[in-house]
Scaffold this active site. Structure first.
Site, PDB file in Angstrom:
ATOM      1  N   HIS A  40      10.512 -17.752  18.607  1.00 52.87           N
ATOM      2  CA  HIS A  40       9.245 -17.019  18.519  1.00 52.87           C
ATOM      3  C   HIS A  40       8.322 -17.310  19.697  1.00 52.87           C
ATOM      4  CE1 HIS A  40       6.199 -15.304  15.445  1.00 52.87           C
ATOM      5  NE2 HIS A  40       5.733 -15.119  16.670  1.00 52.87           N
ATOM      6  N   ASN A  48      -2.828 -16.601  14.200  1.00 49.36           N
ATOM      7  CA  ASN A  48      -2.497 -15.808  13.029  1.00 49.36           C
ATOM      8  C   ASN A  48      -1.025 -15.997  12.669  1.00 49.36           C
ATOM      9  OD1 ASN A  48      -2.676 -13.972  10.972  1.00 49.36           O
ATOM     10  ND2 ASN A  48      -2.493 -12.173  12.285  1.00 49.36           N
ATOM     11  N   ASP A  97       6.503  -8.382  15.110  1.00 47.91           N
ATOM     12  CA  ASP A  97       5.559  -9.505  15.113  1.00 47.91           C
ATOM     13  C   ASP A  97       4.274  -9.175  15.853  1.00 47.91           C
ATOM     14  OD1 ASP A  97       4.961 -12.356  14.474  1.00 47.91           O
ATOM     15  OD2 ASP A  97       4.672 -12.363  16.637  1.00 47.91           O
ATOM     16  N   ASN A 129       5.950  -7.307  21.154  1.00 50.97           N
ATOM     17  CA  ASN A 129       4.618  -6.689  21.307  1.00 50.97           C
ATOM     18  C   ASN A 129       4.126  -6.712  22.752  1.00 50.97           C
ATOM     19  OD1 ASN A 129       4.198  -9.463  21.269  1.00 50.97           O
ATOM     20  ND2 ASN A 129       2.275  -9.345  20.132  1.00 50.97           N
ATOM     21  N   ASP A 189       5.591 -19.805  18.195  1.00 53.76           N
ATOM     22  CA  ASP A 189       4.626 -18.697  18.263  1.00 53.76           C
ATOM     23  C   ASP A 189       3.741 -18.860  19.506  1.00 53.76           C
ATOM     24  OD1 ASP A 189       3.239 -16.394  17.739  1.00 53.76           O
ATOM     25  OD2 ASP A 189       2.173 -17.159  15.983  1.00 53.76           O
ATOM     26  N   HIS A 227      -3.213 -16.590  26.140  1.00 44.61           N
ATOM     27  CA  HIS A 227      -4.349 -15.694  26.381  1.00 44.61           C
ATOM     28  C   HIS A 227      -5.146 -16.265  27.548  1.00 44.61           C
ATOM     29  CE1 HIS A 227      -3.886 -13.169  22.848  1.00 44.61           C
ATOM     30  NE2 HIS A 227      -3.779 -14.233  22.083  1.00 44.61           N
ATOM     31  N   HIS A 252       6.547 -17.902  11.314  1.00 41.26           N
ATOM     32  CA  HIS A 252       5.364 -18.771  11.169  1.00 41.26           C
ATOM     33  C   HIS A 252       4.818 -18.903   9.745  1.00 41.26           C
ATOM     34  CE1 HIS A 252       3.610 -14.785  11.525  1.00 41.26           C
ATOM     35  NE2 HIS A 252       3.624 -14.769  12.844  1.00 41.26           N
TER      36      HIS A 252
END
Ligand SMILES: [Zn+2]
Length: 420
Positions: free
Chosen positions: A56, A276, A149, A90, A303, A307, A230
């Site tokens: 992930h 999240n 996801d 994504n 995960d 950013h 997750h």
């Protein structure tokens, strides 16, 4: 040329054993005692483990290169001991068709420093409205499964169709479970004392377990492979336990942050504690650890979600969800769970190597004849996570200034040995 990893603490056949590992070209050629080779690496007091496998990660490329790129995020994975990772779909354009996957293959060839795979989206543009072409996307070796996801598949009918397609194509559904019907606008951290006292909109446990339980039952009826991303709530752990007891091909992963932190640890409403699903309660954390111990939760994934500083400088209710994690996942779990006797090292290693490999059917293990994909780690070396020693393009982690043990010293990819 043959290289011998000499006298290491080798994670072999589910146990840590004092052994030598011989690598011939790309392959593990012998595992045993008192082996000699043309080239010897002294691994005394070092952990020699199959390279980690992360089911992930968000590489952010194509489309969000200001957050991270294949080059930067696979480099940080390499420094975290990973040899195999699977990227989420994504991206922009979304990883939902042949052209985007073909383009991704070229990008990976050019820039990736480890074995990099991807999931295909389940629905076009993650919109939950129309299934992707499962057969066409699954034909690519780089595609390891199907996941929307970042978003949950809201419609039960759509998930049912997706599971049938996954089964027909011998693939797996990897699910981000999030029931938007349970969410209020602006929800940003766990629903609990901390959200209430700070006037923030909370995220309840049902927003996760509603869909996890829905999907477990669906996948039982359909008989497809199904993996929960997750996991953060005790109810999801309990549900997964029940379905695994029935011998169904269902699995789930936990992330280091959900195993180490709760919402009570959120400092100064710093958005680097926002992801999240969110950091939950101590009860949820304990249930996750119990799940790892009893084999309900079999994978530790990161995960990893980079950013930019600008994005994470916004207030917690406006900043995007997600934290980076692939460089320090093992160190954090080792330092804050293994060294505190909450989990044993063998369980952690299984959950980061063999088990995730099994979930997606990767041929990866510490065994003669397998490709030499190995991490060599000094468990006694302590370091501090700082902005300066993070290899990711992004620095958004709640673990800045945290001390850890377990530094990756060598990374071996298909026999190619690199001293880090
Ligand atoms: Zn997710």
């Amino acid at each position: 040329m043959k290289t011998v990893l000499k006298n290491g603490n080798v994670f072999y056949q589910n146990k840590i054993q004092k052994l030598d590992v011989e690598i011939d070209g790309e392959t593990i050629s012998r595992i045993g005692k008192e082996l000699d080779g043309d080239n010897v690496i002294d691994c005394t007091d070092l952990l020699v483990t199959p390279g980690f496998v992360d089911l992930h990660v968000h590489l952010r490329e194509p489309g969000f290169e200001h957050k991270g790129t294949i080059k930067t995020e696979t480099l940080s994975a390499k420094y975290g001991g990973y040899t195999h990772i699977v990227a989420m779909a994504n991206t922009n354009p979304c990883m939902d068709d042949k052209e985007t996957i073909e383009d991704f293959i070229q990008r990976v060839k050019k820039d990736s420093s480890i074995h990099t795979y991807t999931y295909s989206a389940i629905t076009k543009d993650l919109k939950g409205q129309e299934l992707v072409n499962f057969k066409e996307n699954n034909a690519f070796d780089i595609v390891q499964g199907f996941s929307d996801d970042g978003k949950g598949v809201q419609s039960k009918e759509m998930m049912e169709k997706a599971m049938k397609e996954a089964k027909a194509n011998k693939s797996i559904i990897v699910a981000h479970c999030e029931d938007e019907g349970e969410l209020e606008k602006g929800a940003c951290i766990n629903l609990g004392r901390v959200s209430k006292e700070n006037g923030l909109v909370g995220i309840n446990n049902a927003s996760e377990y509603n869909h996890a339980l829905r999907d477990l039952q669906l996948s039982k009826e359909i008989g497809n492979r199904y993996h929960i991303c997750h996991i953060s709530t005790k109810e999801t752990v309990a549900g997964l336990r029940e379905y695994r007891k029935q011998g169904l091909p269902v699995s789930g992963e936990a992330c280091p942050h959900h195993l180490i932190l709760t919402d009570e640890n959120i400092k100064n409403l710093n958005p680097n504690y926002k992801m999240n699903p969110p950091l939950r309660s101590k009860e949820d954390l304990d249930a996750l650890i119990e799940g790892l111990k009893d084999g309900t939760v079999t994978c530790i994934s990161t995960d990893h979600a980079p950013h930019s500083d600008e994005e994470k400088l916004k207030p917690i209710d406006q900043a995007p969800f997600g934290i980076i994690g692939n460089q320090h996942a093992f160190s954090l779990v080792y330092t804050y769970l293994v060294k505190k006797n909450l989990l044993d090292l063998e369980t952690v290693l299984k959950c980061m190597t063999i088990n995730p490999s099994q979930v997606i059917g990767l041929d990866h293990d510490m065994a003669v004849g397998k490709k030499a994909n190995i991490a060599i780690i000094d468990l006694n070396e302590e370091y501090t996570i700082t902005r300066d020693n993070i290899y990711s393009k992004a620095k958004n982690t709640p673990f800045l200034d945290t001390k850890c043990f377990g530094l990756v010293k060598y990374h071996i990819l298909d026999g190619k040995i690199e001293k880090l």
